[in-house]
Design a protein around this motif. Structure first.
Motif, PDB file in Angstrom:
ATOM      1  N   LEU A 150       0.511  -1.493   0.191  1.00 24.67           N
ATOM      2  CA  LEU A 150      -0.018   0.404  -0.131  1.00 24.67           C
ATOM      3  C   LEU A 150       0.547   1.382   0.321  1.00 24.67           C
ATOM      4  O   LEU A 150       0.537   2.235  -0.761  1.00 24.67           O
ATOM      5  CB  LEU A 150      -0.958  -0.021   1.532  1.00 24.67           C
ATOM      6  CG  LEU A 150      -2.055   1.030   1.047  1.00 24.67           C
ATOM      7  CD1 LEU A 150      -2.947   1.471   0.029  1.00 24.67           C
ATOM      8  CD2 LEU A 150      -2.590   1.501   2.890  1.00 24.67           C
ATOM      9  N   PHE A 151       1.728   1.624   0.878  1.00 27.78           N
ATOM     10  CA  PHE A 151       2.751   2.390   0.734  1.00 27.78           C
ATOM     11  C   PHE A 151       3.907   2.634  -0.771  1.00 27.78           C
ATOM     12  O   PHE A 151       3.668   3.997  -1.215  1.00 27.78           O
ATOM     13  CB  PHE A 151       3.414   2.037   1.856  1.00 27.78           C
ATOM     14  CG  PHE A 151       3.309   2.393   3.890  1.00 27.78           C
ATOM     15  CD1 PHE A 151       1.552   2.945   3.471  1.00 27.78           C
ATOM     16  CD2 PHE A 151       3.768   2.239   4.291  1.00 27.78           C
ATOM     17  CE1 PHE A 151       0.587   2.786   4.683  1.00 27.78           C
ATOM     18  CE2 PHE A 151       3.285   1.997   6.025  1.00 27.78           C
ATOM     19  CZ  PHE A 151       1.611   2.784   5.995  1.00 27.78           C
ATOM     20  N   ALA A 152       4.223   1.382  -1.050  1.00 31.41           N
ATOM     21  CA  ALA A 152       4.920   1.377  -2.140  1.00 31.41           C
ATOM     22  C   ALA A 152       3.894   2.460  -3.326  1.00 31.41           C
ATOM     23  O   ALA A 152       4.155   2.736  -3.914  1.00 31.41           O
ATOM     24  CB  ALA A 152       4.926   0.667  -2.610  1.00 31.41           C
ATOM     25  N   GLY A 153       2.503   1.536  -3.407  1.00 33.76           N
ATOM     26  CA  GLY A 153       1.463   2.461  -4.296  1.00 33.76           C
ATOM     27  C   GLY A 153       1.137   3.622  -3.815  1.00 33.76           C
ATOM     28  O   GLY A 153       1.246   4.156  -4.984  1.00 33.76           O
ATOM     29  N   CYS A 154       1.370   4.683  -2.600  1.00 34.66           N
ATOM     30  CA  CYS A 154       1.159   5.639  -2.860  1.00 34.66           C
ATOM     31  C   CYS A 154       2.105   6.349  -3.238  1.00 34.66           C
ATOM     32  O   CYS A 154       2.126   7.960  -3.357  1.00 34.66           O
ATOM     33  CB  CYS A 154       0.769   6.099  -1.035  1.00 34.66           C
ATOM     34  SG  CYS A 154      -0.312   5.150   0.038  1.00 34.66           S
ATOM     35  N   SER A 155       3.527   6.195  -3.168  1.00 34.79           N
ATOM     36  CA  SER A 155       4.713   6.835  -3.167  1.00 34.79           C
ATOM     37  C   SER A 155       4.505   6.717  -4.867  1.00 34.79           C
ATOM     38  O   SER A 155       4.796   7.445  -5.567  1.00 34.79           O
ATOM     39  CB  SER A 155       6.066   5.476  -3.178  1.00 34.79           C
ATOM     40  OG  SER A 155       7.362   6.562  -3.776  1.00 34.79           O
ATOM     41  N   ARG A 156       4.073   5.504  -5.646  1.00 34.76           N
ATOM     42  CA  ARG A 156       3.795   5.553  -7.477  1.00 34.76           C
ATOM     43  C   ARG A 156       2.293   6.785  -7.616  1.00 34.76           C
ATOM     44  O   ARG A 156       2.998   7.340  -8.227  1.00 34.76           O
ATOM     45  CB  ARG A 156       3.653   4.278  -7.128  1.00 34.76           C
ATOM     46  CG  ARG A 156       5.669   3.166  -7.413  1.00 34.76           C
ATOM     47  CD  ARG A 156       4.809   2.259  -8.215  1.00 34.76           C
ATOM     48  NE  ARG A 156       3.795   1.102  -7.529  1.00 34.76           N
ATOM     49  CZ  ARG A 156       3.892   0.518  -6.890  1.00 34.76           C
ATOM     50  NH1 ARG A 156       5.116   0.097  -6.485  1.00 34.76           N
ATOM     51  NH2 ARG A 156       3.094  -0.066  -6.204  1.00 34.76           N
ATOM     52  N   LEU A 161       2.277   7.878 -11.516  1.00 38.77           N
ATOM     53  CA  LEU A 161       2.152   6.157 -12.731  1.00 38.77           C
ATOM     54  C   LEU A 161       1.203   6.187 -12.878  1.00 38.77           C
ATOM     55  O   LEU A 161       0.171   6.488 -12.185  1.00 38.77           O
ATOM     56  CB  LEU A 161       3.539   5.411 -11.971  1.00 38.77           C
ATOM     57  CG  LEU A 161       4.717   6.053 -11.309  1.00 38.77           C
ATOM     58  CD1 LEU A 161       5.855   4.836 -10.464  1.00 38.77           C
ATOM     59  CD2 LEU A 161       5.645   6.869 -12.826  1.00 38.77           C
ATOM     60  N   PRO A 162       0.882   5.000 -13.425  1.00 40.02           N
ATOM     61  CA  PRO A 162      -0.141   4.792 -13.781  1.00 40.02           C
ATOM     62  C   PRO A 162      -1.240   4.364 -12.745  1.00 40.02           C
ATOM     63  O   PRO A 162      -0.369   3.361 -12.557  1.00 40.02           O
ATOM     64  CB  PRO A 162      -0.335   3.281 -15.008  1.00 40.02           C
ATOM     65  CG  PRO A 162       1.340   4.230 -16.038  1.00 40.02           C
ATOM     66  CD  PRO A 162       1.421   4.926 -15.047  1.00 40.02           C
ATOM     67  N   GLU A 163      -2.747   4.317 -12.640  1.00 41.87           N
ATOM     68  CA  GLU A 163      -2.600   3.577 -11.364  1.00 41.87           C
ATOM     69  C   GLU A 163      -3.331   2.216 -10.618  1.00 41.87           C
ATOM     70  O   GLU A 163      -3.251   1.734  -9.949  1.00 41.87           O
ATOM     71  CB  GLU A 163      -4.153   4.640 -10.618  1.00 41.87           C
ATOM     72  CG  GLU A 163      -3.849   5.984 -10.988  1.00 41.87           C
ATOM     73  CD  GLU A 163      -5.483   6.954 -10.550  1.00 41.87           C
ATOM     74  OE1 GLU A 163      -6.247   6.071 -10.707  1.00 41.87           O
ATOM     75  OE2 GLU A 163      -5.573   7.326  -8.944  1.00 41.87           O
ATOM     76  N   TRP A 164      -2.741   1.665 -12.581  1.00 42.19           N
ATOM     77  CA  TRP A 164      -2.963   0.358 -12.225  1.00 42.19           C
ATOM     78  C   TRP A 164      -1.835  -0.567 -11.697  1.00 42.19           C
ATOM     79  O   TRP A 164      -1.613  -1.274 -11.532  1.00 42.19           O
ATOM     80  CB  TRP A 164      -3.698  -0.551 -13.360  1.00 42.19           C
ATOM     81  CG  TRP A 164      -2.377  -0.421 -14.080  1.00 42.19           C
ATOM     82  CD1 TRP A 164      -1.536  -0.382 -15.037  1.00 42.19           C
ATOM     83  CD2 TRP A 164      -2.530   1.074 -15.506  1.00 42.19           C
ATOM     84  NE1 TRP A 164      -1.127   0.392 -16.247  1.00 42.19           N
ATOM     85  CE2 TRP A 164      -1.529   1.220 -16.735  1.00 42.19           C
ATOM     86  CE3 TRP A 164      -4.264   1.663 -15.931  1.00 42.19           C
ATOM     87  CZ2 TRP A 164      -1.960   2.189 -17.688  1.00 42.19           C
ATOM     88  CZ3 TRP A 164      -4.450   2.729 -17.178  1.00 42.19           C
ATOM     89  CH2 TRP A 164      -2.831   2.373 -17.966  1.00 42.19           C
ATOM     90  N   TYR A 169      -6.636   1.194  -3.248  1.00 44.15           N
ATOM     91  CA  TYR A 169      -6.424   2.265  -1.995  1.00 44.15           C
ATOM     92  C   TYR A 169      -5.740   3.298  -1.903  1.00 44.15           C
ATOM     93  O   TYR A 169      -5.720   4.259  -1.402  1.00 44.15           O
ATOM     94  CB  TYR A 169      -6.776   1.427  -0.865  1.00 44.15           C
ATOM     95  CG  TYR A 169      -7.935   0.214  -0.225  1.00 44.15           C
ATOM     96  CD1 TYR A 169      -9.706   0.879  -0.683  1.00 44.15           C
ATOM     97  CD2 TYR A 169      -7.530  -0.818  -0.833  1.00 44.15           C
ATOM     98  CE1 TYR A 169     -10.063  -0.448  -0.337  1.00 44.15           C
ATOM     99  CE2 TYR A 169      -8.020  -1.589  -0.471  1.00 44.15           C
ATOM    100  CZ  TYR A 169      -9.755  -0.903  -0.440  1.00 44.15           C
ATOM    101  OH  TYR A 169     -10.917  -1.791  -0.175  1.00 44.15           O
ATOM    102  N   ALA A 170      -4.180   3.038  -2.263  1.00 41.65           N
ATOM    103  CA  ALA A 170      -3.344   3.666  -2.449  1.00 41.65           C
ATOM    104  C   ALA A 170      -3.835   5.233  -2.379  1.00 41.65           C
ATOM    105  O   ALA A 170      -2.985   6.762  -2.067  1.00 41.65           O
ATOM    106  CB  ALA A 170      -2.139   3.887  -3.288  1.00 41.65           C
ATOM    107  N   THR A 171      -4.563   5.855  -4.019  1.00 39.97           N
ATOM    108  CA  THR A 171      -4.592   6.996  -4.132  1.00 39.97           C
ATOM    109  C   THR A 171      -5.971   7.674  -3.164  1.00 39.97           C
ATOM    110  O   THR A 171      -5.536   8.940  -3.274  1.00 39.97           O
ATOM    111  CB  THR A 171      -6.337   6.608  -5.259  1.00 39.97           C
ATOM    112  OG1 THR A 171      -5.896   5.683  -6.770  1.00 39.97           O
ATOM    113  CG2 THR A 171      -6.966   7.558  -6.270  1.00 39.97           C
ATOM    114  N   ILE A 172      -6.333   7.396  -2.693  1.00 37.02           N
ATOM    115  CA  ILE A 172      -7.384   7.325  -1.228  1.00 37.02           C
ATOM    116  C   ILE A 172      -6.022   7.941  -0.372  1.00 37.02           C
ATOM    117  O   ILE A 172      -6.176   9.766  -0.339  1.00 37.02           O
ATOM    118  CB  ILE A 172      -8.254   6.970  -0.906  1.00 37.02           C
ATOM    119  CG1 ILE A 172      -9.206   6.435  -1.359  1.00 37.02           C
ATOM    120  CG2 ILE A 172      -8.749   7.675   0.303  1.00 37.02           C
ATOM    121  CD1 ILE A 172     -10.867   5.078  -0.809  1.00 37.02           C
TER     122      ILE A 172
END
Length: 567
Positions: A150-156, A161-164, A169-172
């Motif tokens: 999740l945290f790595a996704g928030c960083s991206r 970077l593309p959301e897929w 939940y990283a978007t929120i």
């Protein structure tokens, strides 16, 4: 002090201690557990007094550390989103714990920001991306935890970077942080209102997912931008806005004593101008904002449908009795109407339950009700990529029916195929790792949703048993329950086959065809050809090449990958 204000003060003090300890001992084993407990307390306060939590966007309690102030503001935005999105309590508390823990390494930088001290380029980068800093400083704790993805996704997400490539939940989380950070008060500077950050984001080029989240946060914008703010009539009267609906209400403040009036009065909005957000040095201000308003009822979990309850429906009873039964269980009705629409000859939309029950008849009704029960369980999983799994399930269902039509050995008509494919899909969507997996990551396929599903299907020890249990719950024959247990095994060539082996080969080959059509590849090289050979012999299929089956399945399923999550 009001009891809710006291709870808010206690939450802030516990957060201060948590963040102080996180800096001193980054690898503290209890840090994640403490974050969970703090999330429970913040959610409890939201249940008791949502207005108080909402006001934190405008009023920053004096005495709390800057990192605690940001965490509370971020929690306010997150809870606001979950209220409109109707998330269940367990998911809200999970996300609150994640956002609390994500700031555990950002305290020193946020303190420098609060003190209006100059930040180095590295510190500015870390301020924009606290999740990477958290991952670096808490590597040992997060190595096996879901928050790592999740945290790595928030960083991206911050890197646009593309959301897929990130968990949904990283978007929120990233958007709530981006909105909360500018509202942090700074010494000798006027604080910014939440509306400033909203306006800046609205004029930017945003992805569909981020704009959708921003749109939900902006609902009831008067409460978002005005609650807890001071306003002035520009001729000497200043008031604290305590209520925005149905009327704009506030407490007039004595500018000399800084005390609020005893009662709130109606504020004529055209006469007042919003002032900048303030530090709250008097907790009686929060007491004035406390209300008897209860938590939003939408977040309360719905009662679960049990199989024992489904068995109470008698398909031989009159239509009127069936209608009465369904009136008590409305969660099943939409699925019943959908199935009836698919099965009438002209596929015209069926919107009347009485008409749907007449079309389905007594023979099909028990099976359709169990399909609806599985569909309701899937919906309750709240898997953000539910649409993606729906396409996967549709492809597996088509594969089972296709192979059954070409085999004289086994009968797997549409109702059975639907129950089997839904049972597989349910187990995938109940997996927590699937919830936090990105849809796709270039160069990192092992971290993707596809890879997690393949791992569950072919390697995770308990998965076949779980699917078998779901199939058994639907009332399907033992043949299909045993088939699910044996999907990873092929019978010896040339041997005589029983019904359980027929079912196992049907499911195994259907799963591999689904992988090839839906993903474009299978998880184990050469397994598809081996399964084709074994299935052709066991099921007495016509000896067609693999290309024949793939083309037929692609035509039937007409599947696609939904790129955006449902949050």
């Amino acid at each position: 002090m009001n009891k809710d204000s006291a709870l808010l003060q206690a939450c802030g003090q516990y957060l201060d201690k948590f963040y102080q300890q996180a800096v001193v001992n980054p690898q503290g084993e209890k840090a994640l557990l403490i974050a969970d407990q703090l999330a429970i307390q913040i959610y409890k306060l939201w249940q008791q007094n949502p207005r108080l939590i909402s006001a934190l966007l405008a009023l920053s309690p004096d005495g709390f550390s800057p990192v605690t102030t940001v965490a509370l503001k971020q929690a306010s935005l997150l809870l606001r989103y979950t209220h409109f999105a109707k998330w269940p309590q367990w998911l809200i508390e999970q996300m609150l714990a994640a956002q609390i823990f994500s700031l555990s390494s950002a305290g020193p930088i946020l303190f420098k920001l609060f003190e209006a001290q100059a930040l180095s380029p590295d510190e500015q980068a870390m301020l924009l991306d606290p999740w990477s800093l958290c991952i670096r400083q808490h590597q040992a704790l997060l190595r096996q935890h879901l928050f790592l993805s999740l945290f790595a996704g928030c960083s991206r997400s911050v890197q646009q970077l593309p959301e897929w490539q990130s968990p949904a939940y990283a978007t929120i989380l990233s958007l709530c942080y981006q909105l909360a950070l500018p509202t942090l008060p700074r010494k000798n500077q006027q604080a910014l209102g939440i509306e400033t950050g909203m306006r800046k984001l609205c004029i930017q080029r945003l992805s569909v997912q981020r704009r959708a989240v921003l749109t939900v946060l902006a609902l009831d914008d008067n409460e978002l931008t005005q609650l807890g703010r001071f306003c002035s009539d520009q001729i000497g009267e200043v008031a604290l806005i305590s209520e925005t609906s149905p009327k704009l209400m506030g407490y007039v403040i004595d500018l000399q004593s800084k005390k609020l009036a005893a009662k709130a009065v109606e504020l004529i909005s055209s006469h007042y101008k919003l002032l900048a957000p303030r530090l709250c040095r008097d907790w009686s201000w929060f007491d004035a904002l406390a209300s008897d308003e209860a938590a939003p009822v939408e977040n309360q979990p719905q009662p679960q449908l049990s199989l024992a309850l489904l068995n109470q429906l008698n398909p031989m009873s009159s239509i009127s009795k069936q209608l009465k039964w369904f009136a008590q269980h409305p969660t099943l009705v939409d699925f019943i109407l959908h199935v009836a629409t698919e099965h009438n000859r002209q596929q015209l939309p069926v919107t009347d339950l009485r008409h749907a029950l007449a079309l389905l008849g007594t023979d099909q009704l028990p099976t359709v009700v169990r399909q609806a029960w599985l569909a309701a369980q899937i919906r309750d999983c709240l898997q953000p990529h539910q649409a993606w799994f729906s396409q996967w399930q549709k492809t597996l269902k088509a594969a089972l029916i296709l192979l059954s039509e070409h085999s004289p050995r086994i009968d797997c008509k549409e109702p059975i195929a639907q129950l089997i494919s839904l049972s597989f899909s349910l187990q995938f969507q109940q997996d927590e790792h699937c919830r936090y997996a990105p849809l796709y990551r270039s160069g990192r396929s092992q971290a993707s949703l596809k890879q997690r599903v393949q791992f569950l299907c072919w390697q995770e020890a308990e998965f076949p048993r779980q699917v078998s249990h779901s199939i058994a719950s639907t009332g399907l024959a033992v043949t299909w329950q045993d088939a699910a247990l044996s999907i990873r095994h092929s019978p010896e060539p040339g041997s005589s086959y029983n019904q359980q082996q027929h079912g196992a080969m049907l499911c195994q080959f259907a799963l591999l065809l689904t992988e090839q059509v839906f993903y474009g590849e299978t998880s184990v090289e050469g397994l598809l050809q081996t399964s084709l050979k074994n299935a052709t012999q066991a099921l007495d299929l016509t000896p067609n090449p693999i290309e024949f089956w793939l083309q037929k399945l692609a035509e039937r399923s007409n599947c696609h990958w939904p790129l955006f999550a449902i949050l």
